[in-house]
Enzyme design. Structure first.
Site, PDB file in Angstrom:
ATOM      1  N   CYS A 178     -42.759  43.330 -50.790  1.00 14.36           N
ATOM      2  CA  CYS A 178     -44.408  43.919 -51.364  1.00 14.36           C
ATOM      3  C   CYS A 178     -44.738  43.863 -49.969  1.00 14.36           C
ATOM      4  CB  CYS A 178     -45.433  42.658 -51.995  1.00 14.36           C
ATOM      5  SG  CYS A 178     -43.910  42.887 -53.501  1.00 14.36           S
TER       6      CYS A 178
ATOM      7  N   ASN B  57     -46.840  39.756 -61.666  1.00 11.35           N
ATOM      8  CA  ASN B  57     -45.569  39.566 -61.220  1.00 11.35           C
ATOM      9  C   ASN B  57     -44.654  39.737 -63.336  1.00 11.35           C
ATOM     10  OD1 ASN B  57     -46.790  37.110 -61.902  1.00 11.35           O
ATOM     11  ND2 ASN B  57     -44.861  35.824 -60.780  1.00 11.35           N
TER      12      ASN B  57
ATOM     13  N   CYS C 273     -42.586  41.890 -58.877  1.00 17.86           N
ATOM     14  CA  CYS C 273     -43.476  40.774 -57.901  1.00 17.86           C
ATOM     15  C   CYS C 273     -44.551  41.664 -58.213  1.00 17.86           C
ATOM     16  CB  CYS C 273     -44.263  40.719 -56.349  1.00 17.86           C
ATOM     17  SG  CYS C 273     -42.581  39.637 -55.569  1.00 17.86           S
TER      18      CYS C 273
ATOM     19  N   CYS D   4     -44.640  38.687 -50.049  1.00 21.57           N
ATOM     20  CA  CYS D   4     -43.580  39.144 -49.868  1.00 21.57           C
ATOM     21  C   CYS D   4     -43.499  40.268 -48.618  1.00 21.57           C
ATOM     22  CB  CYS D   4     -42.524  38.710 -50.733  1.00 21.57           C
ATOM     23  SG  CYS D   4     -41.886  40.005 -51.973  1.00 21.57           S
TER      24      CYS D   4
ATOM     25  N   GLU E 290     -40.949  38.826 -64.451  1.00 19.60           N
ATOM     26  CA  GLU E 290     -39.421  38.137 -63.821  1.00 19.60           C
ATOM     27  C   GLU E 290     -38.316  38.841 -65.227  1.00 19.60           C
ATOM     28  OE1 GLU E 290     -40.385  33.627 -63.911  1.00 19.60           O
ATOM     29  OE2 GLU E 290     -41.604  34.022 -61.244  1.00 19.60           O
TER      30      GLU E 290
ATOM     31  N   GLU F 120     -47.658  42.910 -57.073  1.00 18.39           N
ATOM     32  CA  GLU F 120     -47.855  43.769 -55.535  1.00 18.39           C
ATOM     33  C   GLU F 120     -47.647  44.966 -56.172  1.00 18.39           C
ATOM     34  OE1 GLU F 120     -47.041  39.981 -55.038  1.00 18.39           O
ATOM     35  OE2 GLU F 120     -48.393  39.504 -53.115  1.00 18.39           O
TER      36      GLU F 120
HETATM   37  N1  THU Z   1     -45.008  36.985 -55.800  1.00 18.39           N
HETATM   38  C1  THU Z   1     -45.298  38.203 -56.145  1.00 18.39           C
HETATM   39  O1  THU Z   1     -45.541  38.120 -57.572  1.00 18.39           O
HETATM   40  N2  THU Z   1     -45.886  37.893 -55.106  1.00 18.39           N
HETATM   41  C2  THU Z   1     -45.515  37.481 -53.946  1.00 18.39           C
HETATM   42  O2  THU Z   1     -45.957  38.566 -52.923  1.00 18.39           O
HETATM   43  C3  THU Z   1     -44.292  36.967 -54.113  1.00 18.39           C
HETATM   44  C4  THU Z   1     -44.051  36.233 -55.081  1.00 18.39           C
HETATM   45  C5  THU Z   1     -43.883  35.960 -57.560  1.00 18.39           C
HETATM   46  C6  THU Z   1     -42.220  37.019 -57.247  1.00 18.39           C
HETATM   47  C7  THU Z   1     -41.516  35.749 -58.458  1.00 18.39           C
HETATM   48  O3  THU Z   1     -41.721  36.051 -59.659  1.00 18.39           O
HETATM   49  C8  THU Z   1     -42.847  34.188 -58.380  1.00 18.39           C
HETATM   50  O4  THU Z   1     -43.787  34.344 -57.614  1.00 18.39           O
HETATM   51  C9  THU Z   1     -41.895  33.421 -57.425  1.00 18.39           C
HETATM   52  O5  THU Z   1     -41.289  34.021 -56.427  1.00 18.39           O
END
Ligand code: THU
Length: 164
Positions: A115, A62, A73, A112, A64, A75
């Site tokens: 994704c 991920n 994310c 999520c 940010e 994925e």
């Molecule tokens: N996140 C992912 O990388 N994958 C997911 O399927 C759910 C959330 C990340 C996004 C964000 O950077 C952190 O987790 C908190 O939500």
């Protein structure tokens, strides 16, 4: 009126030694991917590893952003890289794991909705489910042999949109 029921099945393993060699390898690579996570805001570090049909493994984490919705994310970082680098090669399997700074992530991390929708596009594109292996930092492991169908049983799909 009647009901439409779809069954979601996940295989559950109590530790990594119970997995097939290929699943175990992919999960360990997903753990490696966690190290490249850039998550200064949530401090929730996610790693993803994809196995492609040509044997190539792609890792993503991920990423940010201070403008929060601009982040992505793990994925989608991984699967969009796969789609743009190997557009003709199917994705066979995907492993996802995560860790956090302030607590232990003891349950498998579910992707999520955004994704899942993005992953499902490649399942449709290559006409095969993406085997999915999920684990937190520790704890049990879930495997979906039917890919996103286990998590999005009634997913959006309009055959006609592919033809227009
Ligand atoms: N996140 C992912 O990388 N994958 C997911 O399927 C759910 C959330 C990340 C996004 C964000 O950077 C952190 O987790 C908190 O939500």
């Amino acid at each position: 009126m009647d009901q439409i029921k779809k069954e979601s099945v996940l295989l559950r393993f109590s530790n990594i030694e119970e997995l097939t060699q290929s699943d175990r390898k992919l999960l360990l690579l997903a753990r490696e991917a966690v190290d490249s996570s850039y998550a200064p805001y949530s401090k929730f570090y996610v790693g993803c590893a994809l196995l492609l049909a040509n044997g190539v493994v792609i890792k993503g984490s991920n990423q940010e952003n201070i403008a929060y919705p601009s982040g992505l994310c793990a994925e989608r970082v991984a699967i969009f890289y796969a789609g743009s680098t190997y557009p003709d090669v199917a994705v066979i399997a995907m492993a996802i794991t995560a860790k956090a700074n302030l607590y232990e992530v003891k349950s498998p991390v579910m992707s999520c909705g955004a994704c899942l929708q993005s992953i499902s596009e490649y399942e449709v594109k290559f006409k095969q489910p993406i085997r999915t292996i999920l684990q937190g930092e520790t704890g049990e492991i879930y495997v979906s042999e039917k890919g996103t169908a286990a998590f999005l049983p009634f997913q959006f799909f309009i055959e006609e949109l592919k033809r227009s």
